[in-house]
Design an enzyme around this catalytic site. Sequence first.
Site, PDB file in Angstrom:
ATOM      1  N   GLU A   9       0.819  -1.218   0.000  1.00  0.00           N
ATOM      2  CA  GLU A   9       0.000   0.000   0.000  1.00  0.00           C
ATOM      3  C   GLU A   9       0.845   1.256   0.000  1.00  0.00           C
ATOM      4  O   GLU A   9       0.455   2.274  -0.546  1.00  0.00           O
ATOM      5  CB  GLU A   9      -0.939   0.012   1.209  1.00  0.00           C
ATOM      6  CG  GLU A   9      -1.809   1.249   1.274  1.00  0.00           C
ATOM      7  CD  GLU A   9      -3.025   1.091   2.168  1.00  0.00           C
ATOM      8  OE1 GLU A   9      -3.520   2.112   2.652  1.00  0.00           O
ATOM      9  OE2 GLU A   9      -3.482  -0.043   2.370  1.00  0.00           O
ATOM     10  N   LYS A  10       2.017   1.181   0.617  1.00  0.00           N
ATOM     11  CA  LYS A  10       2.885   2.352   0.714  1.00  0.00           C
ATOM     12  C   LYS A  10       4.346   1.903   0.765  1.00  0.00           C
ATOM     13  O   LYS A  10       4.640   0.754   1.105  1.00  0.00           O
ATOM     14  CB  LYS A  10       2.524   3.197   1.933  1.00  0.00           C
ATOM     15  CG  LYS A  10       2.301   2.409   3.212  1.00  0.00           C
ATOM     16  CD  LYS A  10       1.760   3.318   4.305  1.00  0.00           C
ATOM     17  CE  LYS A  10       1.401   2.526   5.556  1.00  0.00           C
ATOM     18  NZ  LYS A  10       0.135   1.786   5.418  1.00  0.00           N
ATOM     19  N   ASP A 114      -3.030  -2.547   3.325  1.00  0.00           N
ATOM     20  CA  ASP A 114      -3.266  -2.572   4.765  1.00  0.00           C
ATOM     21  C   ASP A 114      -4.399  -3.560   5.081  1.00  0.00           C
ATOM     22  O   ASP A 114      -5.279  -3.792   4.244  1.00  0.00           O
ATOM     23  CB  ASP A 114      -3.642  -1.175   5.264  1.00  0.00           C
ATOM     24  CG  ASP A 114      -2.441  -0.235   5.287  1.00  0.00           C
ATOM     25  OD1 ASP A 114      -1.307  -0.730   5.165  1.00  0.00           O
ATOM     26  OD2 ASP A 114      -2.647   0.981   5.425  1.00  0.00           O
ATOM     27  N   ASP A 116      -7.318  -3.780   6.101  1.00  0.00           N
ATOM     28  CA  ASP A 116      -8.653  -3.222   6.293  1.00  0.00           C
ATOM     29  C   ASP A 116      -9.332  -3.128   4.935  1.00  0.00           C
ATOM     30  O   ASP A 116      -8.756  -3.493   3.910  1.00  0.00           O
ATOM     31  CB  ASP A 116      -8.591  -1.864   6.999  1.00  0.00           C
ATOM     32  CG  ASP A 116      -7.701  -0.864   6.285  1.00  0.00           C
ATOM     33  OD1 ASP A 116      -7.396  -1.066   5.085  1.00  0.00           O
ATOM     34  OD2 ASP A 116      -7.283   0.131   6.909  1.00  0.00           O
ATOM     35  N   TYR A 334       4.244   5.229  11.113  1.00  0.00           N
ATOM     36  CA  TYR A 334       3.154   5.657  10.234  1.00  0.00           C
ATOM     37  C   TYR A 334       2.093   6.431  11.029  1.00  0.00           C
ATOM     38  O   TYR A 334       1.603   5.947  12.048  1.00  0.00           O
ATOM     39  CB  TYR A 334       2.526   4.435   9.568  1.00  0.00           C
ATOM     40  CG  TYR A 334       1.416   4.736   8.614  1.00  0.00           C
ATOM     41  CD1 TYR A 334       1.673   5.326   7.376  1.00  0.00           C
ATOM     42  CD2 TYR A 334       0.092   4.431   8.932  1.00  0.00           C
ATOM     43  CE1 TYR A 334       0.646   5.609   6.489  1.00  0.00           C
ATOM     44  CE2 TYR A 334      -0.947   4.706   8.049  1.00  0.00           C
ATOM     45  CZ  TYR A 334      -0.660   5.291   6.835  1.00  0.00           C
ATOM     46  OH  TYR A 334      -1.680   5.573   5.965  1.00  0.00           O
ATOM     47  N   ARG A 336      -1.100   7.816  10.189  1.00  0.00           N
ATOM     48  CA  ARG A 336      -2.560   7.821   9.963  1.00  0.00           C
ATOM     49  C   ARG A 336      -3.200   6.609  10.642  1.00  0.00           C
ATOM     50  O   ARG A 336      -3.788   5.755   9.989  1.00  0.00           O
ATOM     51  CB  ARG A 336      -2.846   7.851   8.466  1.00  0.00           C
ATOM     52  CG  ARG A 336      -2.326   9.117   7.804  1.00  0.00           C
ATOM     53  CD  ARG A 336      -2.329   8.999   6.279  1.00  0.00           C
ATOM     54  NE  ARG A 336      -1.619  10.097   5.666  1.00  0.00           N
ATOM     55  CZ  ARG A 336      -2.191  11.170   5.130  1.00  0.00           C
ATOM     56  NH1 ARG A 336      -3.490  11.287   5.137  1.00  0.00           N
ATOM     57  NH2 ARG A 336      -1.456  12.124   4.598  1.00  0.00           N
TER      58      ARG A 336
END
Length: 615
Positions: A9-10, A114, A116, A334, A336
């Site tokens: 994702e990142k 992630d 989710d 991270y 957020r």
Amino acid sequence: MTIKVFIAEKPSVAKAIINELGTVKKLNGAVLCKNNIYVTWCFGHLLEQAEPDAYLPEDIPVGKKGNKIWRVQDLPIFPQKWILQPKKDKGVKAQLKVIKDLLTKADIVVNAGDPDREGQLLVDEILEHFKYKKTVQRFLVSAQDSASIRKSLTKIEPNSKYEGMKLAALGRSRADWLLGMNLTRALTLKKALSGERTLIAVGRVQTPTLSLVAKRDQDIRNFKPIPFFTIKCTVSNGSTDFSASWIPKNGQSGLDEERRLIDGTVAKSLICRFQNQKTAKVLSFSKEIKQKTQPKVFSLADIQLEASSKYGFSAQETLDTCQSLYETHKLASYPRSDCQYLPESQWEESKTVLTAIAKTLPKFLPLIRQCNLQIKSSVWNDKKISAHHGIIPTGQAGSLEKLSDKEQKIYELLCLRYICQFYPPYKFYSTNVSLAVENETFCAKGTTTISPGWKAVIAQEKNEKEEEIPLLQEGQQLTLKDVKLQQEKTKAPPAFTEGTLIAAMENIHNAVEDPKDKKLLKDGDGIGTPATRAAIITELKRKGYLETTGKQIHATALGQQLLTVVPPLIKNPALTARFERVLKQVENKEVLLEQFLEIQKKFIRQEIASLFKKE
């Protein structure tokens, strides 16, 4: 030989995976690892929903900016086939090309989004965009430490197992588009019919957020202070004086609904009775040793609230600062995150983290030297980890000179909260005493520190007011030295700051009455996400619906005007609860995605018809 491609994702997650797999060759936008495994990454969502123009007929006239003009007859806009487009960013387009090239030769793709809904959708939508049809697997990890990554690499599952999460995320995204795009246009066009050309922008999250602020502003404007009376006495056992407050009996006259004494005549009558008394009798006495455990590490909402309260930072300023500490300086994890807990495996890395803090912030060295690394606070709890763990300092040291003032302040807050975990709980005596004076009851509570524990680290934390109450015995007679009547007034609720507004968005269940809606909003962490709340507030300010005065944030006249024309359900956070109720069924495959979207379409049709019905 089989070629496997991980899509993270990142970049930070990709880096953690690469560290475990072992680098063979660094490429542009990807890394080739051992065993013919490639690792590449996204920067959050690389694709975005197309604008309404993509779905409207080509013969619609265009305005000065080249966009198709807004017309009532084109509403509602319901895409037959949804279009996703690359975000308008050179870096995004370049990374999408890297991913596309890797997909053409991949035998197996591993979704490393992630753990989710959004993380599931973020990678799945790229695979669908490029029509990838081969084997897809799922890698799930909620922390980026070595132990967590290694463990998750041994537990890779079929991606199809998590299709429900993707469908729920897709439902949320499409429903938000349908609601925002259609009702913004409908309300704006309706306003234009009365001669006012004003944008009436609405959204499932931003409109209830604006409504929260406007309601608080109204409560403050309409607030009328209520005078009430308090009665306090001072007593002594001969060596120590302490104060106690009068507690009204059941059936006491002169009280309001909140059991405040508001009748002045009753207050004076009570004082007259007490003033002739010389003694107070101890009805009950207790003294217990209690403790308060270490404060949890920061979630994004927590650090935004703390930075707003302490330094007056806006929510976006705090997020941007946390982001730079994470991306630029590598000094923080991270940001957020909605979690206040840490993976148990990271406890073993605490010495490295504390050493890095000491090197970066030498002034904290005395505190760090007193840390007990054998202490494992309740913050280390795998069962409490969500998609991300709490925000903490990393094991990398940095240069204080390279940090801005804001970065230093936020980094210090993160460090102090982390250091607290290696101090014992705060221990104190909790004392409660009940007294009888002229058949009336007075009560006193006291706290006396036994051992400050972690409060020695956060010295500026507001301590409970300490009042020493001596050892007493039931039936003991004390000297009544003084009784005072004080008139006070109720206070208006405080105006929102950006920090307290973020907290209110996270705890929006407190503003909802329906028990089912309340539970869904509480379990779902409110409205918005840690990643979007600051941006929502910033966008409301940009549109002129909110404004800040010092630390306070208020609804503007334009924002208040908007709320008068928006349908009641749109400004009600219960809408999110109703979304979530059906999205859980979509995720569990009990309800089809199209069935959920049809519910939203029906609501939108009704609202548009109501707006433009013939008078």
